[in-house]
Design a protein around this motif. Structure first.
Motif, PDB file in Angstrom:
ATOM      1  N   THR A 118      75.301 -26.078  63.345  1.00 11.77           N
ATOM      2  CA  THR A 118      74.370 -25.192  62.645  1.00 11.77           C
ATOM      3  C   THR A 118      74.784 -23.737  62.828  1.00 11.77           C
ATOM      4  O   THR A 118      74.757 -22.948  61.874  1.00 11.77           O
ATOM      5  CB  THR A 118      72.946 -25.412  63.187  1.00 11.77           C
ATOM      6  OG1 THR A 118      72.640 -26.803  63.122  1.00 11.77           O
ATOM      7  CG2 THR A 118      71.926 -24.622  62.394  1.00 11.77           C
ATOM      8  N   ILE A 122      75.786 -20.884  59.941  1.00 11.88           N
ATOM      9  CA  ILE A 122      75.202 -19.540  59.907  1.00 11.88           C
ATOM     10  C   ILE A 122      76.296 -18.492  59.953  1.00 11.88           C
ATOM     11  O   ILE A 122      76.279 -17.509  59.194  1.00 11.88           O
ATOM     12  CB  ILE A 122      74.197 -19.371  61.070  1.00 11.88           C
ATOM     13  CG1 ILE A 122      72.997 -20.298  60.854  1.00 11.88           C
ATOM     14  CG2 ILE A 122      73.760 -17.921  61.208  1.00 11.88           C
ATOM     15  CD1 ILE A 122      72.067 -20.387  62.043  1.00 11.88           C
ATOM     16  N   THR A 123      77.284 -18.685  60.815  1.00 10.31           N
ATOM     17  CA  THR A 123      78.413 -17.752  60.893  1.00 10.31           C
ATOM     18  C   THR A 123      79.173 -17.720  59.571  1.00 10.31           C
ATOM     19  O   THR A 123      79.571 -16.653  59.093  1.00 10.31           O
ATOM     20  CB  THR A 123      79.365 -18.162  62.036  1.00 10.31           C
ATOM     21  OG1 THR A 123      78.623 -18.265  63.237  1.00 10.31           O
ATOM     22  CG2 THR A 123      80.487 -17.160  62.205  1.00 10.31           C
TER      23      THR A 123
END
Length: 156
Positions: A118, A122-123
């Motif tokens: 996750t 996001i990165t």
């Protein structure tokens, strides 16, 4: 063809120096010598013909053998025998007790899959918006996910 007076090898008639040993040829008596104020000496022979690169016919110098030194080299010592290591270790899941899937109730051990975490997604999204050339770095952040072999559901 002109034979060299020094080494005896043949050279072309228009050469002034032997192409093998560099000796200057003497001009025949019937040709007048040119009056050249810039008369020069014979050129140096080729680099591979110099004394620096030639070896003599005499034997190489060797060091005397020391009788007090051991006759075995460090490579002759017996090395300890270790068992051969496997090329790959089977990863055991983090579950130590007998496994039972909460969805399908099978006893098959779960398989481990490497998926993008996750935090990696996001990165990926942040770098895609902020700094486009490095957006792919988020895809390198992975985690181990345990998946049931019977129902293919994610086990938490």
């Amino acid at each position: 063809m002109n034979p060299c007076q020094n080494c005896g090898k043949l050279n072309t008639p228009e050469t002034n120096f032997c192409r093998f040993c560099g000796t200057k040829f003497t001009m025949p008596q019937h040709q007048p010598l040119p009056d050249n104020p810039y008369d020069h000496s014979a050129p140096r022979p080729y680099a591979w013909k110099t004394d620096e690169f030639q070896t003599g016919t005499d034997a190489r110098k060797t060091l005397p053998i020391d009788s007090s030194a051991s006759s075995t080299s460090p490579f002759d010592r017996v090395q300890p025998k270790y068992p051969a290591a496997p090329l790959m270790y089977q990863q055991t899941p983090g579950i130590t007790r007998p496994f039972r899937c909460p969805n399908c109730m099978t006893n098959y051990p779960p398989r481990v899959e490497r998926r993008i975490s996750t935090g990696g997604w996001i990165t990926f999204a942040v770098l895609l918006v902020v700094f486009f050339p490095l957006f792919w770095i988020g895809l390198l952040i992975k985690e181990d996910v345990y998946v049931c072999q019977g129902c293919n559901s994610k086990i938490v």
